[in-house]
Design an enzyme around this catalytic site. Structure first.
Site, PDB file in Angstrom:
ATOM      1  N   ARG A  97       9.397  32.822  78.595  1.00  0.00           N
ATOM      2  CA  ARG A  97      10.676  32.461  77.968  1.00  0.00           C
ATOM      3  C   ARG A  97      11.237  31.169  78.560  1.00  0.00           C
ATOM      4  NH1 ARG A  97      16.129  34.988  79.214  1.00  0.00           N
ATOM      5  NH2 ARG A  97      17.531  34.180  77.607  1.00  0.00           N
ATOM      6  N   HIS A 101      11.982  28.095  76.200  1.00  0.00           N
ATOM      7  CA  HIS A 101      13.342  27.600  75.998  1.00  0.00           C
ATOM      8  C   HIS A 101      13.543  26.205  76.571  1.00  0.00           C
ATOM      9  CE1 HIS A 101      15.712  31.404  74.772  1.00  0.00           C
ATOM     10  NE2 HIS A 101      14.434  31.530  74.422  1.00  0.00           N
ATOM     11  N   TRP A 241       9.573  45.225  73.036  1.00  0.00           N
ATOM     12  CA  TRP A 241       9.002  45.213  71.686  1.00  0.00           C
ATOM     13  C   TRP A 241       7.861  46.211  71.545  1.00  0.00           C
ATOM     14  CZ3 TRP A 241      11.129  40.892  73.921  1.00  0.00           C
ATOM     15  CH2 TRP A 241      12.001  40.132  73.148  1.00  0.00           C
TER      16      TRP A 241
END
Length: 343
Positions: A97, A101, A241
């Site tokens: 991440r 990002h 998830w």
């Protein structure tokens, strides 16, 4: 051009391109010298004032594949040591991440943003709601800016993402150095460039088009949600998830095609699986299933993990490199995992 002239060009250039071999001959005496950067934790004063003033580009030019493999290994070993962090999710999703990002602010039309300058250190990018919690990832990697002072923040953060994907069993990722620390606050992207998880497919397509990606690349990149989990104290969303949140697989697509319903809770709209009520999908994830143009790629990746790995690898390299200019002699590096090195 002489070696000294090449160095002057690098020092005064406002946009870094990976230097030619002329830099290697500048006689900086790289061994045993330290690069000083005020914005790094516990900065060590340089033993050479020229090196202190020179950009990291001049230092990185003299580094080999083995040098960068050493950095990879150091990060990977720390990831391995913290494999039980975050309720078993480890640091794989967190570092992926961060790399994502740090790179996802890129605007193709404006040719601005991206991982080039390592600007997430500064507001307003550091306070973008989409980056909530990523100070943990930056802190996780901070020691390596001291241990390897010739690494820029952008190079380190993107390499951390490569480590996470590969050590989690994912595909090989082509990576190369060339990012340069920027302290000019006017270069920091405004908030709002990162994807908003509450939106629909039209919005998702617009965000990824801005970064220069087509539908296929978009669906491949969102597959990184196979790693890690959401936290209410960061994003407001909650849960993983799937059950294998520290393994890089095509499980995200397989599960997405199954049954889902809107979760009944006090938080923002998200979905949970019909079978166990244990796993989640974001509205932007469900958009991959609801939009027919995205759906065809979801089905392809659900059926063929090798295809997903190939497409993700190419798209992730593109994501990490958006906004950085590389010369033709700056070749991609491919790293061995710890297992491949028997470490």
């Amino acid at each position: 051009m002489s070696s000294s002239s090449a160095l002057r060009v690098a020092v005064t250039s406002s946009k870094f391109t990976f230097p030619s071999s002329a830099f290697v001959a500048t006689g900086l005496g790289l061994a045993g010298l330290y690069y000083y950067n005020q914005e790094r934790p516990n900065p060590t004063p340089s033993l050479n004032p020229l090196l202190a003033a020179a950009p990291l580009a001049a230092v990185v030019a003299g580094k080999s594949q083995a040098d960068f493999q050493s950095v990879y290994n150091a990060i990977a070993l720390k990831v391995q040591d913290q494999d039980d962090a975050d309720n078993g999710a480890g640091r794989y999703g967190l570092l992926t991440r961060l790399a994502w990002h740090a790179s996802g602010t890129f605007d193709k039309k404006k040719q601005a943003g991206g991982s080039y300058g390592g600007t997430m250190l500064y507001a307003p990018e550091s306070t973008d709601p989409g980056n909530a919690g990523l100070e943990v990832a930056r802190d996780f990697l901070a020691e390596f800016l001291v241990e390897y002072p010739w690494m820029s923040r952008g190079d380190l953060w993107t390499l951390g993402g490569v480590v996470a994907v590969q050590e989690a069993g994912g595909p090989k990722i082509n990576w190369r150095p060339g990012r340069q620390d920027i302290s000019d606050k006017s270069k920091v992207p405004e908030n709002g460039n990162l994807p908003d998880a509450s939106k629909d497919g039209k919005y998702v397509r617009g965000v990824f088009t801005r970064m220069g990606f087509n539908d296929r690349e978009t669906v491949a990149l969102i597959g990184a949600h196979c790693l890690g989990r959401c936290h209410t104290y960061n994003s407001g969303y909650d849960g993983p998830w799937g059950p294998s949140f520290n393994m890089f697989t095509n499980d995200f697509y397989v599960r997405l095609l199954q049954g889902w319903h809107v979760r009944k809770w006090d938080g923002p709209k998200q979905y949970e699986d019909d079978e166990t009520n244990s796993f989640m999908m974001l509205p932007t994830d469900m958009a991959m299933k609801e939009d027919s143009h995205f759906l065809k790629y979801v089905k392809m990746y659900a059926e063929d993990q090798d295809l997903f790995f190939n497409d993700f690898s190419a798209a992730f390299t593109k994501l990490l490199e958006n906004g950085t200019q590389f010369t033709t002699d700056n070749k991609h590096l491919v790293f061995q995992t710890l297992d491949e090195q028997d470490i």
